[in-house]
Design a protein around this motif. Structure first.
Motif, short mmCIF file in Angstrom:
data_model
loop_
_atom_site.label_atom_id
_atom_site.label_comp_id
_atom_site.label_asym_id
_atom_site.label_seq_id
_atom_site.Cartn_x
_atom_site.Cartn_y
_atom_site.Cartn_z
N ALA A 1 0.82 -1.22 0.00
CA ALA A 1 0.00 0.00 0.00
C ALA A 1 0.85 1.27 0.00
O ALA A 1 0.47 2.28 -0.57
CB ALA A 1 -0.95 0.00 1.19
N PHE A 2 2.00 1.22 0.68
CA PHE A 2 2.86 2.40 0.70
C PHE A 2 3.96 2.34 -0.36
O PHE A 2 4.29 3.34 -0.98
CB PHE A 2 3.49 2.58 2.08
N GLY A 3 4.55 1.14 -0.56
CA GLY A 3 5.69 1.02 -1.45
C GLY A 3 5.35 1.31 -2.91
O GLY A 3 6.09 2.04 -3.58
N VAL A 4 4.22 0.78 -3.40
CA VAL A 4 3.90 0.95 -4.82
C VAL A 4 3.64 2.43 -5.17
O VAL A 4 4.25 2.96 -6.10
CB VAL A 4 2.74 0.02 -5.24
N PRO A 5 2.75 3.14 -4.44
CA PRO A 5 2.54 4.56 -4.79
C PRO A 5 3.82 5.39 -4.65
O PRO A 5 4.09 6.25 -5.50
CB PRO A 5 1.50 5.03 -3.77
N LEU A 6 4.62 5.14 -3.60
CA LEU A 6 5.86 5.91 -3.43
C LEU A 6 6.80 5.68 -4.61
O LEU A 6 7.38 6.63 -5.15
CB LEU A 6 6.56 5.52 -2.13
N GLY A 7 6.94 4.41 -5.03
CA GLY A 7 7.80 4.09 -6.16
C GLY A 7 7.30 4.74 -7.44
O GLY A 7 8.07 5.28 -8.23
N CYS A 8 5.97 4.70 -7.64
CA CYS A 8 5.34 5.33 -8.81
C CYS A 8 5.64 6.82 -8.84
O CYS A 8 6.03 7.37 -9.87
CB CYS A 8 3.83 5.20 -8.71
N TYR A 9 5.44 7.46 -7.69
CA TYR A 9 5.66 8.90 -7.62
C TYR A 9 7.11 9.23 -7.94
O TYR A 9 7.39 10.12 -8.75
CB TYR A 9 5.31 9.42 -6.21
N ALA A 10 8.04 8.46 -7.35
CA ALA A 10 9.46 8.72 -7.58
C ALA A 10 9.81 8.55 -9.05
O ALA A 10 10.59 9.32 -9.61
CB ALA A 10 10.31 7.80 -6.71
N ALA A 11 9.21 7.53 -9.70
CA ALA A 11 9.54 7.28 -11.10
C ALA A 11 8.99 8.37 -12.00
O ALA A 11 9.63 8.76 -12.97
CB ALA A 11 8.99 5.92 -11.53
N THR A 12 7.78 8.88 -11.67
CA THR A 12 7.19 9.89 -12.54
C THR A 12 7.71 11.29 -12.22
O THR A 12 7.55 12.21 -13.01
CB THR A 12 5.65 9.88 -12.42
#
Lengths: 285, 319
Positions: B114-125
């Motif tokens: 729940a936390f890792g996926v959105p954080l990773g997405c945000y960092a990549a974009t």
């Protein structure tokens, strides 16, 4: 480029980022304390001083004293020595045995190779801490046992990488040339292939150091690793945790030391990996 | 189709071999327990007659290959032996604490995703942004610091210093609020490392996918950025995350042992620890076997679903 110049270039690249610098500073401190422990401590790490138990940080005891009045700073320094010894022997033996088995797997026929890979799979399929618990339950806790367990569980990492690297090198022109002039397979493997696959293996070894420190501290924390009175970061955390109601200083100091050390080795390992080969396979780490 | 069948068959065979290997190892370890197992288990106070009867009941007078065979045959029908101290079947003892460890492991995985996926997405974009740099450092710290150290710090800060949450134990039976509150800190302690790990993995695999030809082609076709990022890039980034979660279950179970001990929570870890302290080998043996089974089956499940999502895996066979 000579080996010396190459090493210097690698270090320059490690020190080019903030993570690499912080990591290097921390590991120099930890490794330095481990090697020069008797010179840098202020007290005998095992000297009891019951009257002064749980004394907070002071000029005499930089980080205070524990439940038996022993100097925490000196015990932490000796704890670094235990952690480094376990890491050195465990990773060293895993590196040697794993690399040899991996290279053997790459040179065997398909059936032998498959058999070795299955052995690697079986070892990796044991959750290592749980395996350690079963073995310790039988043989009783000891530092040597912890080292051996960690070595066995890390061995497949090195085996797989060594095999994969050797497979990509096997048909390289300079290896074919060696074979044509009649060099024996053992000689080719040890003096021509090994130096060329050493880079990724060293990187893997350095990335495994914090993992080993964590396992040793974890086992010692629950009393299944290094035995008291020997100072290990795990036993120091346990002592602090058991006497939490008397003083919070020991558990905070010991946990912080462990956290800083694992962080430093991780930062260094990742900087080393990026310096050696930015695209190196991360093996799911 | 034949490729798929062959892949499934080879994974099943390897899984079976691993379980077999685990059983042989555990049996060998039980044979290596120093001293004679009957006195070790019954204690020095037991009468010689009782020891004799015990040896016969447990089949300890049989040759080793017969004991190995009956051990394996029993495991296959779900009989892990009897706990000498309490007289309860080992399976029952494990079943009693299994839910606690399962809840802890699943909430931790859930929180990590729940936390890792959105954080990773945000960092990549938002590559190169302040949050991206901050995340890069924080995730290394999260990954590096052992979960039991994080558990101790959480205990110190939120339970002792701030006194916000009750800890120690799993809470009163039937009192859901109390149980949920006592689950919070152990869950955070276990998942923090995985949040950092998943965030980094999602970030790097999304960046990798964004550079691939099919994404560039979709851009050229004029598909919206949002569609490309979330539908195509994120889907591809999920594949390595899934694989890592499979491996993660084993490490989480290992980490759960220590976290359960820090917070005095019942569970598989606590059970193994207590079994070791009381030298109760049947319980330890059974628990280790159950942990290995959970671990191996999760890996099998993940590998098979991985192959279902990404056809390239099947074609490679099993390495």
């Amino acid at each position: 480029m000579t080996a010396f110049a190459a090493t210097r270039a690698t270090f320059a690249r490690i020190l080019s980022g903030p993570g690499g610098i912080v990591g290097t500073v921390i590991i120099v401190l930890v490794v330095g304390s481990a090697i020069f422990a008797p010179l840098v401590v202020t007290h005998d790490p095992d000297a009891l001083d019951i009257l002064n138990r749980f004394s907070g940080p002071s000029a005499a005891h930089w980080l205070g004293t524990d439940n038996l009045g022993r100097d925490l700073y000196s015990r932490l320094v000796y704890g670094a020595r235990v952690a480094m010894m376990v890491a050195l022997f465990a990773i060293g033996s895993a590196l040697v045995v794993g690399t040899l088995l991996g290279m053997l797997a790459a040179s065997l026929n398909a059936r032998g190779e498959r058999l070795l890979l299955i052995v690697f799979d079986i070892i990796s399929s044991f959750p290592s801490l749980v395996l350690a618990l079963a073995v310790v339950a039988v043989f009783g806790p000891s530092t040597a046992l912890v080292t051996a367990i960690v070595a066995v569980t890390l061995m497949p990492h090195f085996g797989r990488v060594a095999r994969a690297q050797m497979l990509t090198l096997r048909h390289a022109p300079f290896i074919e040339a060696e074979r044509l002039i009649g060099a024996s397979p053992v000689r080719i493997a040890l003096s021509h292939i090994l130096p060329n696959i050493a880079g990724p293996l060293v990187v893997l070894a350095s990335i495994d150091i914090p993992v080993v420190i964590t396992i040793e501290a974890g086992l010692s924390f629950i009393g299944l690793g290094v035995r008291p009175p020997l100072a290990s970061w795990g036993t120091l955390i346990y002592d602090g945790y058991a006497y939490l109601s008397d003083s919070r200083v020991p558990v905070i100091v010991a946990s912080a030391a462990l956290a800083i050390a694992t962080l430093g080795f991780t930062l260094f390992g990742e900087a080393l990996r990026d310096a050696v080969d930015p695209r190196l396979d991360r093996e799911g780490r | 189709m034949r490729e798929t069948l062959r892949y499934v068959a080879s994974r099943l065979a390897t899984t079976f071999l691993i379980v077999l290997g685990a059983m042989i190892l555990l049996f060998a370890l039980s044979a290596l327990v120093p001293g004679d197992p009957a006195t070790a288990l019954l204690g020095p106070a037991a009468t010689p007659e009782y020891v004799q009867r015990f040896i016969q009941e447990m089949g300890l007078d049989q040759p080793w290959y017969r004991r190995l065979f009956s051990f394996m045959a029993n495991v296959f029908v779900g009989n892990l032996g009897t706990d000498v101290l309490s007289g309860q079947p080992v399976t029952q003892i494990i079943a009693n604490v299994l839910p606690y460890t399962f809840i802890l492991t699943f909430t931790s995985i859930g929180l990590a995703v729940a936390f890792g996926v959105p954080l990773g997405c945000y960092a990549a974009t938002h590559r190169g942004s302040l949050l991206d740099h901050l995340l890069a450092f924080v995730s290394v710290a999260f990954i590096a610091i052992p979960s039991f150290v994080i558990a101790i710090f959480l205990l110190l800060i939120f339970a002792i210093w701030l006194d916000w949450l009750p800890v120690m134990g799993a809470g009163e039976a039937g009192n859901w609020l109390d149980q949920a509150q006592r689950l919070i800190l152990p869950t955070i302690a276990l998942s923090v490392g995985w949040i950092g790990f998943i965030a980094r993995l999602v970030r790097s695999s999304m960046l990798e996918t964004m550079g691939e030809n099919f994404i560039r082609l979709s851009r050229a076709y004029g598909l919206s950025n949002r569609l490309i990022t979330y539908k195509y890039a994120l889907k591809n980034a999920c594949i390595p995350t899934l694989a890592v979660l499979g491996m993660g279950v084993g490490r989480l179970l290992g980490g759960a042992v220590l976290v359960e001990i820090v917070f005095s929570r019942p569970g598989l870890g606590r059970l193994m620890f207590d079994a070791i302290s009381t030298r109760n080998f049947p319980v330890l043996q059974g628990t280790v076997l159950v942990v290995v089974l959970i671990f191996v089956l999760t890996n099998l499940l993940v590998d098979l679903s991985y192959a279902a999502i990404d056809p390239r895996i099947r074609r490679q066979g099993s390495r």
